[in-house]
Design a protein around this motif. Structure first.
Motif, PDB file in Angstrom:
ATOM      1  N   GLY A 246       0.805  -1.215   0.000  1.00 51.93           N
ATOM      2  CA  GLY A 246       0.000   0.000   0.000  1.00 51.93           C
ATOM      3  C   GLY A 246       0.835   1.260   0.000  1.00 51.93           C
ATOM      4  N   SER A 247       0.463   2.215  -0.848  1.00 53.22           N
ATOM      5  CA  SER A 247       1.144   3.510  -0.905  1.00 53.22           C
ATOM      6  C   SER A 247       0.175   4.532  -1.459  1.00 53.22           C
ATOM      7  N   GLY A 248       0.536   5.826  -1.313  1.00 56.55           N
ATOM      8  CA  GLY A 248      -0.343   6.880  -1.781  1.00 56.55           C
ATOM      9  C   GLY A 248      -1.533   7.070  -0.873  1.00 56.55           C
ATOM     10  N   CYS A 249      -2.388   8.031  -1.219  1.00 54.90           N
ATOM     11  CA  CYS A 249      -3.500   8.401  -0.334  1.00 54.90           C
ATOM     12  C   CYS A 249      -4.746   8.715  -1.142  1.00 54.90           C
ATOM     13  N   ILE A 250      -5.861   8.094  -0.763  1.00 52.50           N
ATOM     14  CA  ILE A 250      -7.191   8.468  -1.237  1.00 52.50           C
ATOM     15  C   ILE A 250      -7.975   8.929  -0.017  1.00 52.50           C
ATOM     16  N   ALA A 251      -8.272  10.227   0.046  1.00 50.59           N
ATOM     17  CA  ALA A 251      -9.068  10.781   1.144  1.00 50.59           C
ATOM     18  C   ALA A 251     -10.499  10.933   0.664  1.00 50.59           C
ATOM     19  N   LEU A 252     -11.445  10.330   1.384  1.00 53.34           N
ATOM     20  CA  LEU A 252     -12.846  10.299   0.966  1.00 53.34           C
ATOM     21  C   LEU A 252     -13.644  11.385   1.685  1.00 53.34           C
ATOM     22  N   TYR A 253     -14.419  12.131   0.905  1.00 53.30           N
ATOM     23  CA  TYR A 253     -15.248  13.211   1.436  1.00 53.30           C
ATOM     24  C   TYR A 253     -16.708  12.943   1.078  1.00 53.30           C
ATOM     25  N   GLY A 254     -17.611  13.589   1.827  1.00 56.64           N
ATOM     26  CA  GLY A 254     -19.034  13.386   1.592  1.00 56.64           C
ATOM     27  C   GLY A 254     -19.501  12.056   2.163  1.00 56.64           C
ATOM     28  N   GLU A 255     -20.716  11.648   1.786  1.00 55.41           N
ATOM     29  CA  GLU A 255     -21.268  10.401   2.297  1.00 55.41           C
ATOM     30  C   GLU A 255     -20.520   9.199   1.719  1.00 55.41           C
ATOM     31  N   LEU A 256     -20.266   8.215   2.557  1.00 57.37           N
ATOM     32  CA  LEU A 256     -19.606   6.987   2.110  1.00 57.37           C
ATOM     33  C   LEU A 256     -20.686   6.019   1.631  1.00 57.37           C
ATOM     34  N   ILE A 257     -20.779   5.857   0.319  1.00 56.28           N
ATOM     35  CA  ILE A 257     -21.868   5.081  -0.263  1.00 56.28           C
ATOM     36  C   ILE A 257     -21.324   4.005  -1.195  1.00 56.28           C
ATOM     37  N   ASP A 258     -22.085   2.936  -1.345  1.00 53.83           N
ATOM     38  CA  ASP A 258     -21.769   1.809  -2.228  1.00 53.83           C
ATOM     39  C   ASP A 258     -20.528   1.061  -1.748  1.00 53.83           C
ATOM     40  N   THR A 259     -20.539   0.681  -0.475  1.00 54.40           N
ATOM     41  CA  THR A 259     -19.465  -0.132   0.097  1.00 54.40           C
ATOM     42  C   THR A 259     -19.952  -1.575   0.186  1.00 54.40           C
ATOM     43  N   ARG A 260     -19.139  -2.503  -0.232  1.00 59.39           N
ATOM     44  CA  ARG A 260     -19.506  -3.909  -0.118  1.00 59.39           C
ATOM     45  C   ARG A 260     -18.300  -4.732   0.307  1.00 59.39           C
ATOM     46  N   LEU A 261     -18.585  -5.873   0.934  1.00 60.66           N
ATOM     47  CA  LEU A 261     -17.540  -6.744   1.464  1.00 60.66           C
ATOM     48  C   LEU A 261     -17.114  -7.757   0.421  1.00 60.66           C
ATOM     49  N   TYR A 262     -15.792  -7.943   0.295  1.00 61.34           N
ATOM     50  CA  TYR A 262     -15.205  -9.008  -0.533  1.00 61.34           C
ATOM     51  C   TYR A 262     -14.337  -9.860   0.376  1.00 61.34           C
ATOM     52  N   PRO A 263     -14.827 -10.986   0.873  1.00 59.97           N
ATOM     53  CA  PRO A 263     -14.055 -11.784   1.837  1.00 59.97           C
ATOM     54  C   PRO A 263     -12.691 -12.195   1.315  1.00 59.97           C
ATOM     55  N   GLY A 264     -12.542 -12.339  -0.007  1.00 56.67           N
ATOM     56  CA  GLY A 264     -11.274 -12.851  -0.510  1.00 56.67           C
ATOM     57  C   GLY A 264     -10.494 -11.902  -1.375  1.00 56.67           C
ATOM     58  N   GLY A 265     -10.810 -10.602  -1.421  1.00 54.98           N
ATOM     59  CA  GLY A 265     -10.049  -9.771  -2.339  1.00 54.98           C
ATOM     60  C   GLY A 265     -10.337  -8.296  -2.265  1.00 54.98           C
ATOM     61  N   GLY A 266     -10.804  -7.787  -1.160  1.00 49.55           N
ATOM     62  CA  GLY A 266     -11.103  -6.365  -1.055  1.00 49.55           C
ATOM     63  C   GLY A 266      -9.917  -5.563  -0.555  1.00 49.55           C
ATOM     64  N   GLN A 267     -10.196  -4.329  -0.194  1.00 48.34           N
ATOM     65  CA  GLN A 267      -9.170  -3.409   0.292  1.00 48.34           C
ATOM     66  C   GLN A 267      -9.602  -2.853   1.642  1.00 48.34           C
ATOM     67  N   ASP A 268      -8.635  -2.588   2.526  1.00 48.41           N
ATOM     68  CA  ASP A 268      -8.950  -2.035   3.841  1.00 48.41           C
ATOM     69  C   ASP A 268      -9.202  -0.537   3.726  1.00 48.41           C
ATOM     70  N   VAL A 269     -10.318  -0.089   4.333  1.00 44.97           N
ATOM     71  CA  VAL A 269     -10.674   1.332   4.374  1.00 44.97           C
ATOM     72  C   VAL A 269     -10.819   1.736   5.834  1.00 44.97           C
ATOM     73  N   TYR A 270     -10.326   2.926   6.172  1.00 45.86           N
ATOM     74  CA  TYR A 270     -10.370   3.414   7.547  1.00 45.86           C
ATOM     75  C   TYR A 270     -11.302   4.624   7.591  1.00 45.86           C
ATOM     76  N   PHE A 271     -12.426   4.492   8.333  1.00 40.66           N
ATOM     77  CA  PHE A 271     -13.404   5.576   8.378  1.00 40.66           C
ATOM     78  C   PHE A 271     -13.377   6.264   9.740  1.00 40.66           C
TER      79      PHE A 271
END
Length: 849
Positions: free
Chosen positions: A391-416
């Motif tokens: 992991g490198s770089g930065c994506i900072a999320l603004y506004g409402e956090l919408i359309d989040t779904r779980l991928y048990p075998g291949g998603g990405q960690d998000v910190y809210f």
């Protein structure tokens, strides 16, 4: 001899491929251009049953004509007078007589001196280019003006320098290539991502590019055929791909009929296109399914797939309970942001929320990203911009956090962002977990000390354990077939004493039903859990293969709409399967008016039989249309999982009302996999000499010829769907026309526009649901069409039932008349085969040709 040589010379000249047009040599209707390598053809064509003419490009070596680009999409030509030429101004044009149907309309005209040297050429990439000066100066290319198909070396995206936006649009219909209602295009805002739109409404989102794949397409990590390249800079935002193996023919397209984007690969041996990947394919793929601050988990096992972020609660609890999470979540009453003590909580393995309002900084570290986000009260979450190499770089999320779904075998960690209260709860749970682990460690140490202390006197215990293990291993070997070498799951084994105690020694009061292979009993384990026990008759000579089949299949299937197996019991010749108990029994006890109890002794009347007879109509009336429609959708989801999304591709072969169980919340569970068939990854049809199933539910090609496919289950689903709507069995009697069954009766009324007359009177003329009911009837008739190829796949069935889309008209259904087509094979008969909680009474196996 000279004449023969001349004829051969001229035939060779005619066979030489022509790949270009010039101002002096246009292309006329009936002639074609062929790329030098022979991969693509350009010419006039008429799609489907249409008589209108279009200029298009298609694969040369694919036997099923597959058009990948169309010039005059909006203005077809009538008659055989079409001409594709280079005009006097150097523009390409499609014309018929003096009428021009399409032109490139190049604003910067080609210099007059270059017009005569201008030519248009079809390349082996499928691109048609207009160039002059022997190809040194290119003026126009078809790859800049896409239709519905994304080919290798094409670009999809936005050129910020020229303003050219390359995107896909679906065909309007199979015989109409004009732009349809679905499009696939880039959203350049924030962290760029691609959207599938229906009109202007987002349907599915790819998520942003995170180094080697899209956040919302975890399957890309397993792709070894395609090489994708994503570009995002001040000049352009685009994606392109190549195929690593030249022998593979593959396309990406927007399918307007199913409302999906698909990756298809040509299978030469089967002469057909095979679906490699598609989206959306489940509820959690739908954009905003769980609203703001909600995450969607398709394998949650709960009543709803949606869950709120910690510190949030459902905005509309009523809608949430009804499994509508689109309103999303809001902060708890005691939660307040931008105060001391705030921090971040991790959402592991997810598709990133919508990044349209995100800010990207590729030069930051992830730690610096967290610090910057914490200082800005408007920053709601952060994650890495490149998920590869730690992991490198930065994506900072603004506004409402919408359309989040779980991928048990291949998603990405998000910190809210979370306030101090939510953080404290999380820390408390972590401490509790840590203490629990410490207790476990202490207990283990104590046990180990005790074992060491008594080891000199425990030799007999060791031998006993070894003997039990050997017995269990032998039982496991008995279950695993030779062709099931990939089996890696083993069900828990129960002892006969445990099952006998749970069922009160298989008492008559606990008996739920009886069939040709044995009986089903209700029981309660010591833990208090209610169970259903399917006990095979010891001397029946039948059902052993079916028993093995259920153990092999259900142990590997995990879905909320499939019955869950808890374990099995094997002792000598006695074999039992243990399932979760369904208090509402099977679907047929609700939708059909007359309960039937049949056993090998002709009639077996349980003690509560007269109570059932008295309350049958009340039970039927309690299943209103809303509940029936939820049951229909649940069955469809379960069948889609079996056909497409499970680890194994399963053909059920005996889908009927008696094999659909209802739990306490009336959630449908598909049961009885004893007759199911496993298909290989590429296998879509097979021929069987042992035709099994239930009269009235079997597809005609299966019952008559032994041909089995996923469309066989689609036929059974269609019959079941019509039964749920009408409250009648397919094998019922119709005085007006006694030679037809329910399917034929529905078809007759549908043709006369009187379909609503057959709706179950117990629904009390629910006017508000008439549109939904008519849609369901139409989908049911599509499923029971006589030709298997005409029936939709379960993915299309679920999509049509869940969305307000245009549905094709059904053709003549398969009428299964009373009377068999051949003698019943007594050695394979399963008359009276039972469900888990209630017996079936109409299953018949016949020998296939």
């Amino acid at each position: 001899m000279l004449l023969r040589i001349l004829l051969l010379f001229f035939s060779l000249q005619l066979c030489c491929s022509i790949d270009s047009i010039t101002p002096q040599n246009p292309l006329k209707d009936g002639d074609v251009l062929l790329s030098k390598g022979g991969k693509f053809t350009l010419g006039f064509f008429s799609p489907g049953n249409s008589t209108r003419k279009y200029l298009g490009i298609w694969f040369t070596k694919v036997s099923v004509q597959t058009v990948v680009w169309v010039a005059n999409r909006d203005k077809p030509i009538s008659g055989p007078q079409g001409v594709f030429s280079i005009g006097v101004d150097g523009n390409l044009q499609v014309s018929s007589g003096k009428a021009v149907a399409w032109s490139t309309n190049i604003s910067a005209l080609i210099p007059p001196n270059d017009v005569n040297s201008t030519s248009g050429q079809i390349l082996d990439s499928g691109n048609f280019v207009l160039a002059s000066n022997n190809g040194k100066t290119m003026h126009w290319q078809s790859f800049d003006y896409l239709t519905d198909t994304f080919l290798p070396e094409m670009k999809i995206g936005l050129s910020k320098r020229t303003g050219l936006n390359r995107y896909l649009t679906s065909w309007r219909a199979l015989d109409d290539p004009s732009p349809g209602n679905y499009s696939f295009r880039v959203d350049p805002n924030g962290s760029p991502q691609f959207f599938l739109y229906q009109g202007s409404d987002p349907v599915w989102r790819s998520g942003p590019w995170i180094g080697s794949r899209w956040s919302g397409v975890p399957e890309m990590t397993r792709a070894f055929i395609f090489n994708y390249s994503f570009v995002s800079n001040p000049d352009e935002i685009s994606v392109t791909y190549t195929i690593l193996n030249d022998s593979v023919i593959s396309i990406f397209l927007v399918d307007g009929f199913t409302g999906t984007v698909k990756r298809r690969t040509w299978q030469e041996s089967a002469k057909r296109w095979v679906e490699f990947w598609s989206a959306p394919k489940e509820l959690c793929d739908q954009y905003g399914e769980c609203g703001a601050y909600g995450s969607c988990n398709p394998n949650s096992g709960n009543q709803s797939e949606c869950a709120c972020f910690p510190g949030y609660r459902p905005k509309s609890p009523r809608d949430w309970y009804l499994r509508d999470g689109s309103e999303g979540c809001v902060k708890e009453d005691n939660v307040s942001m931008c105060r001391s003590g705030e921090g971040f909580l991790k959402l592991p393995s997810v598709k990133l929320p919508d990044t349209s309002k995100a800010v990207v900084n590729t030069s930051m570290t992830v730690k610096e990203c967290a610090e910057a986000c914490l200082r800005n009260c408007s920053c709601m979450a952060y994650t890495s911009a490149d998920d590869s190499r730690g992991g490198s770089g930065c994506i900072a999320l603004y506004g409402e956090l919408i359309d989040t779904r779980l991928y048990p075998g291949g998603g990405q960690d998000v910190y809210f962002r979370a306030d101090a209260v939510a953080l404290a709860k999380y820390q408390k749970s972590k401490v509790a977990l840590k203490n629990k682990r410490l207790e476990v460690i202490l207990i283990v140490l104590a046990v180990l000390t005790f074992i060491i202390f008594v080891s000199t006197t425990a030799f007999w215990v060791h031998k006993k354990k070894k003997r039990e293990w050997e017995e269990k291993r032998q039982r496991s070997i008995w279950i695993k077939d030779a062709d099931d070498s990939d089996s890696d799951s083993e069900l828990p084994f129960f002892t006969r004493n445990e099952i006998s105690a749970a069922t009160d020694n298989f008492s008559f009061a606990n008996k739920l039903g009886e069939g040709g292979f044995g009986s089903v009993y209700k029981g309660r384990l010591r833990s208090g859990q209610e169970i259903a026990v399917k006990k095979l008759a010891q001397n029946s000579g039948q059902g052993v293969q079916e028993f093995k089949n259920e153990v092999r299949l259900i142990a590997k299937l995990q879905h909320r709409n499939l019955v869950r197996m808890l374990g099995c019991c094997i002792q000598g010749e006695e074999k039992m399967l243990i399932y979760e108990f369904m208090p509402n029994k099977s679907l047929d006890t609700f939708i059909f008016s007359k309960p039937i109890f049949i056993s090998k002794n002709k009639l077996s009347v349980p003690r509560n039989c007269f109570l059932v007879l008295l309350t049958k109509e009340e039970k039927k009336a309690s299943l209103d249309w809303k509940k029936r429609f939820d049951v229909i959708l649940g069955i469809a989801r379960g069948m889609l999982y079996l056909h497409q999304d499970s680890r194994l591709r399963i053909i059920h072969r005996d889908l009927k009302a008696g094999n659909v169980l209802l739990d306490k919340d009336m959630v449908p569970k598909i049961a009885d996999f004893g007759m199911a068939r496993i298909f290989g990854g590429e296998e879509v049809q097979a021929n069987t000499t042992r035709v099994v199933g239930t009269y009235g539910y079997m597809a005609p090609e299966y019952a008559l010829e032994g041909l089995i496919s996923m469309k066989s289950d689609v036929f059974s689903f269609g019959v079941l769907l019509l039964e749920i709507i009408t409250g009648r069995k397919n094998s019922g009697f119709y005085p007006d026309n006694p030679s037809i069954n329910l399917v034929g009766h529905v078809w007759d009324l549908w043709k006369e526009g009187r379909a609503l007359e057959l709706v179950d009177p117990a629904l009390n003329n629910d006017v508000d649901s008439e549109g939904e009911i008519l849609t369901s009837i139409q989908v049911g008739l599509l499923c029971v069409q006589e030709r298997a190829d005409d029936r939709p796949a379960m993915s299309a069935v679920l999509f049509m039932l869940s969305n307000k889309v245009e549905i094709p008209s059904p053709s003549q259904p398969a009428f299964i008349h009373k009377g068999g087509h051949r003698d019943v094979d007594p050695s394979s008969s399963s008359t009276g085969a039972y469900s888990v909680n209630e017996m079936s009474v109409s299953a018949t196996m016949v020998q296939g040709r």
